[in-house]
Design a protein around this motif. Structure first.
Motif, PDB file in Angstrom:
ATOM      1  N   PRO A   1       0.971  -1.161   0.106  1.00 44.00           N
ATOM      2  CA  PRO A   1       0.039   0.262   0.114  1.00 44.00           C
ATOM      3  C   PRO A   1       0.689   1.323   0.163  1.00 44.00           C
TER       4      PRO A   1
ATOM      5  N   THR B   1       2.290   2.906  -3.482  1.00 45.48           N
ATOM      6  CA  THR B   1       0.974   3.019  -4.438  1.00 45.48           C
ATOM      7  C   THR B   1       1.414   4.429  -5.390  1.00 45.48           C
TER       8      THR B   1
ATOM      9  N   SER C   1     -15.381   2.303   0.843  1.00 44.93           N
ATOM     10  CA  SER C   1     -13.930   2.334   0.669  1.00 44.93           C
ATOM     11  C   SER C   1     -13.469   3.292  -0.274  1.00 44.93           C
TER      12      SER C   1
ATOM     13  N   PRO D   1     -11.351  11.848  -1.996  1.00 43.33           N
ATOM     14  CA  PRO D   1     -10.864  11.493  -0.552  1.00 43.33           C
ATOM     15  C   PRO D   1     -10.796   9.918  -0.637  1.00 43.33           C
ATOM     16  N   ASP D   2      -9.901   9.448  -1.059  1.00 39.79           N
ATOM     17  CA  ASP D   2      -9.847   8.040  -1.416  1.00 39.79           C
ATOM     18  C   ASP D   2      -9.542   7.076  -0.270  1.00 39.79           C
ATOM     19  N   SER D   3      -9.413   5.769  -0.520  1.00 40.45           N
ATOM     20  CA  SER D   3      -8.762   4.989   0.381  1.00 40.45           C
ATOM     21  C   SER D   3      -7.135   5.450   0.480  1.00 40.45           C
ATOM     22  N   ALA D   4      -6.688   5.205   1.921  1.00 39.26           N
ATOM     23  CA  ALA D   4      -5.397   5.607   2.057  1.00 39.26           C
ATOM     24  C   ALA D   4      -4.290   4.939   1.171  1.00 39.26           C
TER      25      ALA D   4
ATOM     26  N   ARG E   1      -3.467   5.943  -1.682  1.00 41.02           N
ATOM     27  CA  ARG E   1      -3.859   6.394  -3.021  1.00 41.02           C
ATOM     28  C   ARG E   1      -3.239   7.815  -3.526  1.00 41.02           C
TER      29      ARG E   1
ATOM     30  N   ALA F   1     -10.864  -3.058   4.104  1.00 39.43           N
ATOM     31  CA  ALA F   1     -10.947  -2.088   2.797  1.00 39.43           C
ATOM     32  C   ALA F   1     -11.967  -1.012   3.455  1.00 39.43           C
ATOM     33  N   THR F   2     -12.931  -1.298   4.411  1.00 37.85           N
ATOM     34  CA  THR F   2     -13.969  -0.262   4.835  1.00 37.85           C
ATOM     35  C   THR F   2     -13.508   0.358   5.956  1.00 37.85           C
TER      36      THR F   2
ATOM     37  N   TRP G   1     -10.258  -0.139   8.067  1.00 37.51           N
ATOM     38  CA  TRP G   1      -8.899   0.518   7.992  1.00 37.51           C
ATOM     39  C   TRP G   1      -8.567   1.236   6.760  1.00 37.51           C
ATOM     40  N   ARG G   2      -9.275   0.835   5.722  1.00 38.43           N
ATOM     41  CA  ARG G   2      -9.119   1.435   4.498  1.00 38.43           C
ATOM     42  C   ARG G   2      -7.739   1.691   4.057  1.00 38.43           C
ATOM     43  N   ILE G   3      -6.958   0.394   4.057  1.00 39.78           N
ATOM     44  CA  ILE G   3      -5.769   0.468   3.738  1.00 39.78           C
ATOM     45  C   ILE G   3      -5.405  -0.610   2.329  1.00 39.78           C
ATOM     46  N   LEU G   4      -6.624  -1.378   2.040  1.00 37.00           N
ATOM     47  CA  LEU G   4      -6.624  -2.061   0.738  1.00 37.00           C
ATOM     48  C   LEU G   4      -7.813  -1.787   0.057  1.00 37.00           C
TER      49      LEU G   4
ATOM     50  N   SER H   1     -11.274  -3.110  -1.669  1.00 30.38           N
ATOM     51  CA  SER H   1     -12.377  -4.081  -1.189  1.00 30.38           C
ATOM     52  C   SER H   1     -12.560  -4.929  -2.269  1.00 30.38           C
TER      53      SER H   1
ATOM     54  N   ASP I   1      -7.449  -0.586 -10.027  1.00 30.98           N
ATOM     55  CA  ASP I   1      -7.926   0.631  -9.845  1.00 30.98           C
ATOM     56  C   ASP I   1      -8.677   1.470 -11.234  1.00 30.98           C
TER      57      ASP I   1
ATOM     58  N   ILE J   1       2.057  -2.726  -9.368  1.00 25.47           N
ATOM     59  CA  ILE J   1       1.873  -2.550  -7.830  1.00 25.47           C
ATOM     60  C   ILE J   1       0.211  -2.731  -7.599  1.00 25.47           C
TER      61      ILE J   1
ATOM     62  N   ARG K   1      -1.888  -4.955  -5.114  1.00 28.82           N
ATOM     63  CA  ARG K   1      -2.576  -4.614  -4.035  1.00 28.82           C
ATOM     64  C   ARG K   1      -4.009  -5.176  -3.875  1.00 28.82           C
TER      65      ARG K   1
END
Lengths: 545, 279, 323
Positions: free
Chosen positions: A16, A19, A246, A540-543, A545, C157-158, C160-163, C165, C170, C184, C188
């Motif tokens: 992550p 990214t 997310s 305001p996306d997931s961390a 990004r 995903a929802t 911690w929002r580190i990965l 879902s 992307d 990459i 992920r």
């Protein structure tokens, strides 16, 4: 153990963290849907007219005119110009449309009357699109007068002539399709790379889960504000909700039910709920014919007293509140809340267990053996309810219906069916009660399909000649016929061919970074081009990004 | 003492086996006692306020239809455990019979039977079940059990056939034959008992597999039909409230995990007892 | 060797042909066909449905359908998907890379991490590491995979929002984003589904390897090697592990089909655009040709797995060929 830790870091932390940067500047919107569109050109689709295809088509293609929000489908006042800049009525069976001369296909060619005539010819050919051909049966001919005028001629005068001409058919480019044989149209390369005249043009599809569209810079009604539209499909409802939560998707259809999803969405602070009235309706459809032998009447349900008693045994408002909360109402008759005739109808009957019991007793049902289930001639009052497994709302309601019927002495067995099996049993008339759902066209004329003796989708074989003649007179009336519609609907309600359970509000989860969001009930994405959004750099996306 | 009795004793002597037996016994007790002390697993006392957290009245909370989760876990134990037991008994029985006959008769019978078993083994069990179950619009419990049982015996028949081939030419069987034992007698009196060890191992591991399969099929809507509570069906129904009412799916998932764990512990202990080398 | 190989391959082909026949007849007795869905959205008359049924060959006698299926399959033509209106082979080919990536990652983790942990357990038999790994592997094996997936998706995903879902890319990253960012990005997206499947399947590999390794460590020549004072690490990996590999080869053959079946649930949960979710959709839609295609591919993988395992055996141990 050190090496294990290192491995864990590699997988969980580093990936992550490294990214890629996303380009700043342009804006985009990601729409999460349940199904990937395969043929986003409804006219060319021989089989099922999927919602997924229609929705994508609304971004690529224009109609001659659009239905205004809340607009009536009878007459012409409920519509606003789109591909046609204006129209004139010549007589009671002839309408002329003037195409907007600025309109261009995405390849730069002008949109002409020839395109419109060409597309109507396809739509009215039952070998190309059997469903549309049936719906357009009252159109006699469509022809061009010069480059930009199209004339539609009808077989008879009726109130919804205009609707028939503009709603069902989105014109296609004749110069790209005229050379393709009608048999191979559905497999034409056009279907993989459609060329439209709408606000967005086709960029690519990965075939399985993603379609990308880009703003049509030369769109004659004004360049879209958002540069890219991405339609992302995931079959699983939880997977879709996770995408929205997310930040991987900006808009999601049907967040509710389950009701608790609404709180999950709003509690993020980055999302809001947008309710849009829908043309959907859910009802418990009674089979009046014997499922084993459709030539004979149903042993239990052919008695109108039993059908009415089942309706009275149900506390419909409480069931709708439990499953849909504020996002649904109990309809009166087969009338979704969006049909303009819904404002003509009275309030539906409340629960009345005593009256239900009296009706059942009059029909000969009593609890002779004292087991809590009514019986007659030694046979229990036992019915099965077919429920389509993919519908979250109907599945949840069915469990509540089952329990409330038990309190009235009726044993209901739920048959949870996969979509196709449910459809097949329904069409073949093999059910006692079918928990049906219908997406109605925005016109009350569609009611004849399900509720007239010879209606194409009248699977329960409900037949009341009085209803038929009333509805026919209402449809062919040249002026809006309020009292005829009301009489017909009240008659249907009294015959009780079904218990009309709910008319839902479709609840969209929408990112707060989107503004001017306008979602039309009959064509949800048709106004995306007027939405606005901040640039992607500010997402305001997931961390990471 | 019978070989099976000795094996069971050996299981109890092992720590893992003992834990497995105790957990399984607790599950069975809950399944049997549940209906006498708990509310009805299908009653919906308060439909507009479903999904309540655990409380004194509902120790495991209520699900989104306001049904008592504890009562449903107990009811689910009854259904899931008996489904697993019957289906496994069926597949072990059929598998043993086919294996015995194929191995003992040999020749064309064996060749044809094993070709078919090979082909059936080549199709993943999940696909077989999807096809068999999609047949039914409402899957009757009996059909579900039969379908699961009917798709689980292929491996067992290979296992038993292997044992039979190993023993068929042994002096022990030759002696029985010399004494005038008929085919049936030799198969069931002499060959089958020697395969009991591996069969018991296969059976306990099979119970775990079937419970997981039922859960998986429920996930695709092809499991045991509502309102009959089953553990897999409960997780399936409650997954849309996984976050807002986690108790409705955590407890049945825990029950599945514990039961499969217990079955595997017992299976391992059996294997160790039957084959001391790997202990 | 040549003759042995030919016989083995012939056996595999026969097995596959019988499996295909079983599948065909099993599938045709399923009631309900995709055309019944037509009426869900729009009114359509039974007469029109009958005409469409004719168009898709669903009205032909069973025998003729079977003959067409056999000759088609032999030519590598699996027909046209009813739901998608495109060739089944194309659909499978589109989805195959995603499934191979997910399944391959899981297999890789299985046969590195799983084997390594199994060996460690055997070496430290009875110790704390062994016990904890034993409990962890049993628990992993006993959890329903889709439930684990739902939980991981929610957490990572929802909450911690580190990965991400779900999905594999992307969607905002354009096709011209360049090799490194795209790789990459895919990695992920791969983490959660691969982790879910691995947690469930590594358990079995560990347990297999532990047992095999315990047996190998007890072999006389391993004991001799130890007695000679050869370094423990060398004894474990050089002497014992080589002999503990055979059972694991069998396991490889057994695991190959998880490429398709193991991922049916997990692909659904994570919206992974692979064969598993394609198959699940085909069951729901009664898409005969598509369902047949995915089931055939799964069966072919099982047969191929067995064949590869046999070949590896034969290469490592010449005696097998004459057995």
């Amino acid at each position: 153990m050190r090496r294990t830790h290192l491995l864990a870091c590699l997988i969980v932390v580093l990936v992550p963290a490294c990214t890629p940067e996303r380009p700043a500047g342009p804006s985009s919107v990601v729409l999460a849907v349940g199904e990937q569109s395969q043929v986003p050109v409804p006219v060319l689709k021989a089989t099922r007219n999927r919602v997924a295809d229609n929705d994508v088509a609304d971004l690529l293609f224009l109609r001659l005119a659009d239905l205004k929000p809340g607009g009536a489908t009878s007459g012409e006042s409920g519509f606003e110009p789109s591909l046609a800049s204006g129209w004139t009525r010549r007589d009671s069976v002839t309408l002329a449309f003037d195409l907007d001369r600025r309109a261009r296909w995405h390849d730069g060619q002008p949109v002409t009357a020839r395109d419109v005539v060409f597309t109507f010819a396809l739509a009215r050919d039952s070998a190309v699109s059997p469903t549309l051909a049936g719906l357009l049966a009252r159109i006699d001919s469509v022809y061009a007068e010069g480059d930009s005028r199209v004339v539609v001629h009808y077989r008879q005068p009726y109130a919804e002539q205009f609707y028939d001409a503009v709603f069902q058919v989105q014109p296609l480019p004749a110069h790209l399709l005229a050379a393709v044989g009608r048999d191979s149209l559905a497999r034409a390369s056009f279907v993989q790379h459609p060329v439209g005249d709408g606000p967005y043009r086709w960029v690519r599809s990965d075939g399985t889960s993603m379609i990308e569209l880009a703003a049509n810079d030369d769109f004659f009604l004004g360049r879209p504000h958002i540069d890219r539209v991405i339609i992302r499909a995931a079959g699983d409802a939880d997977a879709r909700l996770n995408m929205l939560l997310s930040g991987e998707a900006d808009v999601l259809t049907s967040v509710v039910p389950p009701l608790a999803n609404g709180d999950r969405v709003t509690s993020t602070g980055r999302l809001r709920l947008v309710g849009v009235p829908s043309t959907s309706i859910g009802y418990l459809l009674f089979n009046t014919r014997n499922p084993a032998d459709t030539a004979r009447p149903h042993p239990i349900l052919s008695d109108v007293r039993v059908r009415r008693a089942i309706g009275l045994a149900l506390d419909r408002p409480s069931i709708v509140r439990a499953v849909l909360g504020p996002y649904g109402v109990v309809p009166y008759g087969p009338v979704s809340s969006l049909l303009w005739v819904s404002r003509l109808t009275p309030a539906p009957a409340p629960r009345d267990l005593d009256q239900a019991r009296r009706l059942l007793a009059a029909a000969g049902w009593s609890d002779a053996d004292g087991d809590g289930i009514l019986d007659r001639h030694g046979k229990p009052l036992r019915l099965s309810i077919n429920v389509p497994a993919p519908s979250a709302a109907r599945k949840a309601m069915a469990a509540l219906v089952q329990e409330q019927l038990r309190q009235a002495g009726i044993q209901a067995d739920l048959l949870l069916l996969e979509g196709p099996v449910h459809g097949e049993r329904r069409n073949a008339g093999r059910f006692d009660i079918d928990f049906s759902g219908a997406t109605q066209d925005p016109t009350p004329a569609g009611l004849t399909q399900s509720w007239s003796c010879r209606g194409g989708s009248n699977v329960a074989r409900y037949c009341d000649p009085a209803v038929d003649s009333t509805l026919t007179r209402a449809i062919t009336s040249v002026v809006p016929a309020d009292s005829l519609w009301r009489t017909g609907i009240e008659r249907i309600e009294a015959d009780a061919p079904a218990v009309f359970m709910y008319s839902p509000v479709t609840v969209y989860g929408v990112s707060t970074r989107l503004h001017d969001v306008d979602i039309r009930p009959d064509a949800p994405w048709s106004r995306v081009w007027r939405w606005t959004a901040a640039a992607d750099a500010a997402r305001p996306d997931s961390a990471g990004r | 003492m019978s070989p099976a009795g000795a094996l069971l004793r050996a299981v109890w002597r092992r720590m893992s086996g003992r834990i497995g037996v105790v957990v399984l016994a607790a599950m069975i007790t809950g399944a049997v006692a549940g209906p006498f002390v708990l509310p009805s697993p299908i009653a919906q006392p308060d439909i507009e306020h479903g999904g309540r957290p655990p409380s004194l009245a509902h120790p495991m909370g209520t699900d989104q239809l306001s049904r008592d989760v504890l009562a449903r876990v107990a009811g689910g134990a009854r259904v899931s455990l008996s489904v697993a037991a019957i289906a496994v008994a069926m597949s072990i029985g059929v598998g043993a019979l086919v294996g015995l006959f194929a191995g003992y008769k040999g020749g064309a019978v064996d060749a044809v039977a094993m070709r078919l078993v090979d082909a059936a083994l080549a199709i993943p069990r999940l696909f077989l079940l999807l096809l068999l179950l999609a047949l039914w619009e409402r899957i009757p419990l009996v059909v579900f059990i039969v379908a699961v049982g009917a798709t689980g015996w292929f491996g067992t028949s290979r296992l038993v056939r292997g044992e039979v081939l190993r023993l068929r030419e042994s002096e022990y069987v030759a002696a029985a034959r010399a004494l005038g034992g008929g085919g049936g007698r030799i198969m069931f009196r002499h060959l089958l008992p020697n395969a009991i060890g591996p069969l018991l191992v296969a059976a306990t591991l099979g119970v775990g597999d079937v419970i997981l399969l039922e859960a998986g099929l429920s996930f695709l809507g092809l499991g045991i039909q509502p309102p009959t509570p089953s553990w897999g069906g409960m997780i399936f129904d409650a997954r849309e409230v996984l976050v807002t009412a986690p108790w409705a799916s955590v407890f049945p998932a825990l029950a599945i995990t514990l039961t499969v764990l217990a079955a595997n512990l017992i299976g391992d202990a059996l294997r160790d007892a039957a084959d001391p080398r790997s202990a | 060797m040549g003759r042995w190989l030919a016989a083995r391959v012939a056996h595999a082909i026969v097995t596959l042909a019988v499996a295909a026949t079983l599948l065909f007849f099993l599938m045709r007795i399923v009631p309900g066909d995709p055309l019944s869905r037509l009426s869900d959205d729009r009114p359509i008359s039974p007469r029109e449905i009958a005409r469409l049924r004719e168009r898709y060959g669903l009205d032909q006698p069973l025998g003729r359908q079977y003959a067409a299926f056999l000759s088609g399959t032999a030519r590598g033509d699996l027909g046209v998907s009813i739901e998608f209106g495109r060739p089944v082979t194309r659909l499978i080919a589109e989805r195959l890379p995603a499934t191979l990536l997910l399944g391959g990652t899981v297999l890789l983790l299985n046969f590195t991490l799983g084997l390594w942990l199994g060996v460690r357990q055997a070496v430290r038999r009875g110790g704390a590491t062994d016990r904890w790994l034993e409990i962890a592997s049993l628990a992993g094996y006993s959890v329903p995979s889709f439930w684990l997936g739902l939980l991981l998706a929610w957490l990572a995903a929802t909450r911690w929002r580190i990965l991400p879902s779900g999905g594999m890319h992307d969607v905002l990253l354009g096709p011209d984003a360049g090799m490194v960012p795209v790789t990459i990005d895919v990695l992920r997206h791969l983490v959660l589904p691969a982790l879910t499947l691995s947690l469930v399947s590594i358990a079995a590999t560990m347990r297999y390897q532990r047992t095999a390794m315990l047996e190998a460590l007890a072999l006389p020549f391993v004991q001799t090697a130890r007695a000679k004072g050869i370094a423990e690490r060398r004894v474990v990996w050089h002497h014992a592990w080589r002999n503990a590999l055979f059972p694991v080869i069998t396991l490889f053959g057994l695991w190959l089909p998880i490429l398709v079946t193991g991922s049916v649930f997990v692909e659904q949960v994570f919206a992974w655009p692979g064969l598993g979710s394609l198959a699940a959709g085909a069951v729901g839609g009664r898409d005969y040709p598509l369902l047949m295609g995915t089931a055939l591919l799964a069966s072919a993988l099982v047969v191929a797995g067995g064949l590869i395992a046999d070949l590896l055996y034969a290469l490592l141990d010449p005696r097998v060929r004459h057995a």
